[in-house]
Design a protein around this motif. Structure first.
Motif, PDB file in Angstrom:
ATOM      1  N   ALA A 199       0.825  -1.211   0.000  1.00  0.00           N
ATOM      2  CA  ALA A 199       0.000   0.000   0.000  1.00  0.00           C
ATOM      3  C   ALA A 199       0.859   1.261   0.000  1.00  0.00           C
ATOM      4  N   ILE A 200       1.827   1.329   0.899  1.00  0.00           N
ATOM      5  CA  ILE A 200       2.633   2.543   1.012  1.00  0.00           C
ATOM      6  C   ILE A 200       3.552   2.712  -0.189  1.00  0.00           C
ATOM      7  N   LYS A 201       3.941   1.609  -0.804  1.00  0.00           N
ATOM      8  CA  LYS A 201       4.787   1.682  -1.999  1.00  0.00           C
ATOM      9  C   LYS A 201       4.039   2.368  -3.138  1.00  0.00           C
ATOM     10  N   GLU A 202       2.755   2.084  -3.255  1.00  0.00           N
ATOM     11  CA  GLU A 202       1.952   2.711  -4.306  1.00  0.00           C
ATOM     12  C   GLU A 202       1.754   4.193  -4.036  1.00  0.00           C
ATOM     13  N   VAL A 203       1.474   4.537  -2.773  1.00  0.00           N
ATOM     14  CA  VAL A 203       1.236   5.933  -2.417  1.00  0.00           C
ATOM     15  C   VAL A 203       2.496   6.770  -2.627  1.00  0.00           C
ATOM     16  N   GLU A 204       3.646   6.235  -2.211  1.00  0.00           N
ATOM     17  CA  GLU A 204       4.891   6.989  -2.264  1.00  0.00           C
ATOM     18  C   GLU A 204       5.663   6.805  -3.563  1.00  0.00           C
ATOM     19  N   LYS A 205       5.130   5.977  -4.471  1.00  0.00           N
ATOM     20  CA  LYS A 205       5.785   5.753  -5.765  1.00  0.00           C
ATOM     21  C   LYS A 205       7.252   5.334  -5.588  1.00  0.00           C
ATOM     22  N   MET A 206       7.468   4.371  -4.719  1.00  0.00           N
ATOM     23  CA  MET A 206       8.831   3.918  -4.429  1.00  0.00           C
ATOM     24  C   MET A 206       9.472   3.260  -5.646  1.00  0.00           C
ATOM     25  N   ILE A 207      10.727   3.583  -5.872  1.00  0.00           N
ATOM     26  CA  ILE A 207      11.522   2.854  -6.858  1.00  0.00           C
ATOM     27  C   ILE A 207      12.242   1.722  -6.149  1.00  0.00           C
ATOM     28  N   SER A 208      12.877   0.846  -6.899  1.00  0.00           N
ATOM     29  CA  SER A 208      13.404  -0.396  -6.326  1.00  0.00           C
ATOM     30  C   SER A 208      14.455  -0.147  -5.248  1.00  0.00           C
ATOM     31  N   ASP A 209      15.343   0.808  -5.462  1.00  0.00           N
ATOM     32  CA  ASP A 209      16.383   1.074  -4.461  1.00  0.00           C
ATOM     33  C   ASP A 209      15.779   1.546  -3.146  1.00  0.00           C
ATOM     34  N   GLN A 210      14.754   2.359  -3.240  1.00  0.00           N
ATOM     35  CA  GLN A 210      14.094   2.862  -2.043  1.00  0.00           C
ATOM     36  C   GLN A 210      13.368   1.739  -1.311  1.00  0.00           C
ATOM     37  N   PHE A 211      12.711   0.888  -2.076  1.00  0.00           N
ATOM     38  CA  PHE A 211      12.020  -0.247  -1.465  1.00  0.00           C
ATOM     39  C   PHE A 211      13.016  -1.165  -0.763  1.00  0.00           C
ATOM     40  N   GLU A 212      14.133  -1.454  -1.398  1.00  0.00           N
ATOM     41  CA  GLU A 212      15.131  -2.333  -0.790  1.00  0.00           C
ATOM     42  C   GLU A 212      15.684  -1.731   0.501  1.00  0.00           C
ATOM     43  N   MET A 213      15.797  -0.404   0.552  1.00  0.00           N
ATOM     44  CA  MET A 213      16.271   0.224   1.777  1.00  0.00           C
ATOM     45  C   MET A 213      15.275   0.039   2.919  1.00  0.00           C
ATOM     46  N   THR A 214      13.963   0.078   2.616  1.00  0.00           N
ATOM     47  CA  THR A 214      12.988  -0.187   3.672  1.00  0.00           C
ATOM     48  C   THR A 214      13.147  -1.606   4.200  1.00  0.00           C
ATOM     49  N   GLN A 215      13.501  -2.537   3.308  1.00  0.00           N
ATOM     50  CA  GLN A 215      13.708  -3.916   3.733  1.00  0.00           C
ATOM     51  C   GLN A 215      14.903  -4.028   4.680  1.00  0.00           C
ATOM     52  N   LYS A 216      15.958  -3.308   4.369  1.00  0.00           N
ATOM     53  CA  LYS A 216      17.140  -3.332   5.234  1.00  0.00           C
ATOM     54  C   LYS A 216      16.817  -2.792   6.623  1.00  0.00           C
ATOM     55  N   ILE A 217      16.084  -1.685   6.658  1.00  0.00           N
ATOM     56  CA  ILE A 217      15.730  -1.106   7.954  1.00  0.00           C
ATOM     57  C   ILE A 217      14.800  -2.042   8.722  1.00  0.00           C
ATOM     58  N   GLY A 218      13.856  -2.662   8.024  1.00  0.00           N
ATOM     59  CA  GLY A 218      12.988  -3.639   8.674  1.00  0.00           C
ATOM     60  C   GLY A 218      13.780  -4.754   9.322  1.00  0.00           C
ATOM     61  N   LYS A 219      14.788  -5.259   8.613  1.00  0.00           N
ATOM     62  CA  LYS A 219      15.630  -6.320   9.170  1.00  0.00           C
ATOM     63  C   LYS A 219      16.412  -5.837  10.382  1.00  0.00           C
ATOM     64  N   GLN A 220      16.883  -4.587  10.317  1.00  0.00           N
ATOM     65  CA  GLN A 220      17.613  -4.039  11.458  1.00  0.00           C
ATOM     66  C   GLN A 220      16.723  -3.966  12.698  1.00  0.00           C
ATOM     67  N   LEU A 221      15.487  -3.499  12.516  1.00  0.00           N
ATOM     68  CA  LEU A 221      14.561  -3.424  13.638  1.00  0.00           C
ATOM     69  C   LEU A 221      14.233  -4.815  14.178  1.00  0.00           C
ATOM     70  N   TRP A 222      14.002  -5.766  13.265  1.00  0.00           N
ATOM     71  CA  TRP A 222      13.709  -7.132  13.692  1.00  0.00           C
ATOM     72  C   TRP A 222      14.884  -7.717  14.475  1.00  0.00           C
ATOM     73  N   ASN A 223      16.084  -7.520  13.977  1.00  0.00           N
ATOM     74  CA  ASN A 223      17.274  -8.060  14.647  1.00  0.00           C
ATOM     75  C   ASN A 223      17.531  -7.383  15.987  1.00  0.00           C
ATOM     76  N   ALA A 224      16.953  -6.185  16.173  1.00  0.00           N
ATOM     77  CA  ALA A 224      17.061  -5.492  17.457  1.00  0.00           C
ATOM     78  C   ALA A 224      15.996  -5.956  18.446  1.00  0.00           C
ATOM     79  N   GLY A 225      15.173  -6.910  18.029  1.00  0.00           N
ATOM     80  CA  GLY A 225      14.169  -7.471  18.922  1.00  0.00           C
ATOM     81  C   GLY A 225      12.821  -6.781  18.879  1.00  0.00           C
ATOM     82  N   LEU A 226      12.568  -6.003  17.808  1.00  0.00           N
ATOM     83  CA  LEU A 226      11.309  -5.275  17.704  1.00  0.00           C
ATOM     84  C   LEU A 226      10.431  -5.870  16.605  1.00  0.00           C
ATOM     85  N   PRO A 227       9.107  -5.786  16.752  1.00  0.00           N
ATOM     86  CA  PRO A 227       8.214  -6.199  15.664  1.00  0.00           C
ATOM     87  C   PRO A 227       8.311  -5.209  14.516  1.00  0.00           C
ATOM     88  N   VAL A 228       7.978  -5.660  13.317  1.00  0.00           N
ATOM     89  CA  VAL A 228       8.090  -4.824  12.125  1.00  0.00           C
ATOM     90  C   VAL A 228       6.778  -4.887  11.349  1.00  0.00           C
TER      91      VAL A 228
END
Length: 332
Positions: A199-228
């Motif tokens: 949903a947010i990808k459509e609203v923000e018109k994310m390109i692939s590099d931007q989307f991949e960066m959200t994935q990296k941050i999600g993994k960082q938060l998960w590895n820190a013990g937080l839900p994502v």
């Protein structure tokens, strides 16, 4: 709240990116596979009496199940006093770095002398995100985040999560880095869409590099013990009302309920936070903001039996930030 694409470009060099095999964060947390799992979230609690009552009633009488509080605002004690008798409420901090209205303003909790870059000539927080970006340093932003968290804890209020008023903390990579840092250090879940982001990808018109960066941050938060979050639905503030201009309660409720049903229908399985603003009707709130019709409409939709029927019929799972964190703590 307005999430800009600047937020995506934060450099997270500590986490290697790799595509998961289709498993959502909801599934990792133990929610049923293939289900839409929603946190139906009310922003701007503490801003006014109407905001407090709208959020509380949207949860107690309707399908909303989470909220967040603007700690610098005048009606925070009114909410916190209610919360102390109702600690089952899922209540976080709506971290506030702007004061956008004309006749109702608030200032930084860290104090003007400590965070001069966050303070406008009137002694209040800046009215716009752009002014915060122009004038404030990342150190001042972090100091104010921590001051708002400190005030909550001083009042005996431990938040279930953190998010951002008007998306200010997503406006630059440096601001977002401080936001994520505080959440990870304090072990408080933070609003960040790090999953499939349909949903947010459509609203923000994310390109692939931007989307991949959200994935990296999600993994960082998960590895820190937080839900994502797998996704974020943030459209409701733009739903102004029927095209014919009818702002009656009946018309606004029908319109907003229809828009929520449409939005929920488009969501993909996973953990999604749905953002809204709920107020009850009084003569006072229109003096604060001309956004009152959409806010009252959100409230009316939340208490609409038709929306509850749709959620139940579709088998949508409702959850909270508290439950998501409890589940995360059980995941090895």
């Amino acid at each position: 709240m307005n999430i800009t694409l600047l937020l995506i470009m934060i450099c997270v060099s500590t986490v290697a990116y790799s595509q998961d095999s289709g498993q959502t964060y909801a599934e990792k947390l133990g929610y049923p596979k293939g289900k839409k799992v929603l946190i139906i979230h009310v922003d701007d609690v503490g801003m006014s009496y109407e905001s407090n009552e709208g959020a509380i009633r949207a949860i107690r009488e309707g399908v909303a199940n989470s909220l967040s509080v603007m700690m610098p605002c005048g009606w925070v004690p009114g909410f916190v006093n209610y919360w102390k008798e109702n600690k089952d409420l899922d209540a976080g901090l709506h971290l506030t770095l702007t004061s956008e209205w004309k006749d109702y303003r608030w200032g930084p909790l860290a104090g003007k002398q400590q965070v001069k870059g966050l303070t406008d000539p009137e002694g209040a927080l800046w009215r716009s995100v752009a002014e915060v970006v122009k004038n404030a340093s990342p150190d001042e932003v972090e100091q104010e985040i921590r001051a708002q968290l400190d005030r909550a804890r001083t009042m005996g209020f431990e938040p279930t999560h953190l998010d951002s008023h008007m998306g200010t903390l997503f406006a630059t990579p440096e601001f977002m880095e401080r936001y994520l840092k505080v959440g990870m250090q304090e072990k408080i879940p933070v609003m960040f869409p790090g999953g499939h982001n349909t949903a947010i990808k459509e609203v923000e018109k994310m390109i692939s590099d931007q989307f991949e960066m959200t994935q990296k941050i999600g993994k960082q938060l998960w590895n820190a013990g937080l839900p994502v979050l797998d996704d974020l639905e943030n459209s409701s503030y733009c739903w102004k009302g029927p095209e014919n201009g009818d702002k009656s309660d009946k018309a606004m409720q029908q319109y907003k309920t229809g828009k929520y049903i449409e939005a929920f229908g488009k969501l993909k399985p996973g953990l999604t936070m749905v953002i809204m603003h709920c107020t009850i009707h009084t003569e006072v709130f229109p003096k604060i903001s001309d956004s009152w019709p959409t806010r009252e409409g959100d409230f009316l939709a939340m208490i609409d039996p038709e929306l509850k029927k749709y959620i139940e019929k579709e088998g949508i799972v409702l959850t909270t930030w508290r439950e998501a964190m409890q589940r995360r703590q059980k995941v090895k």
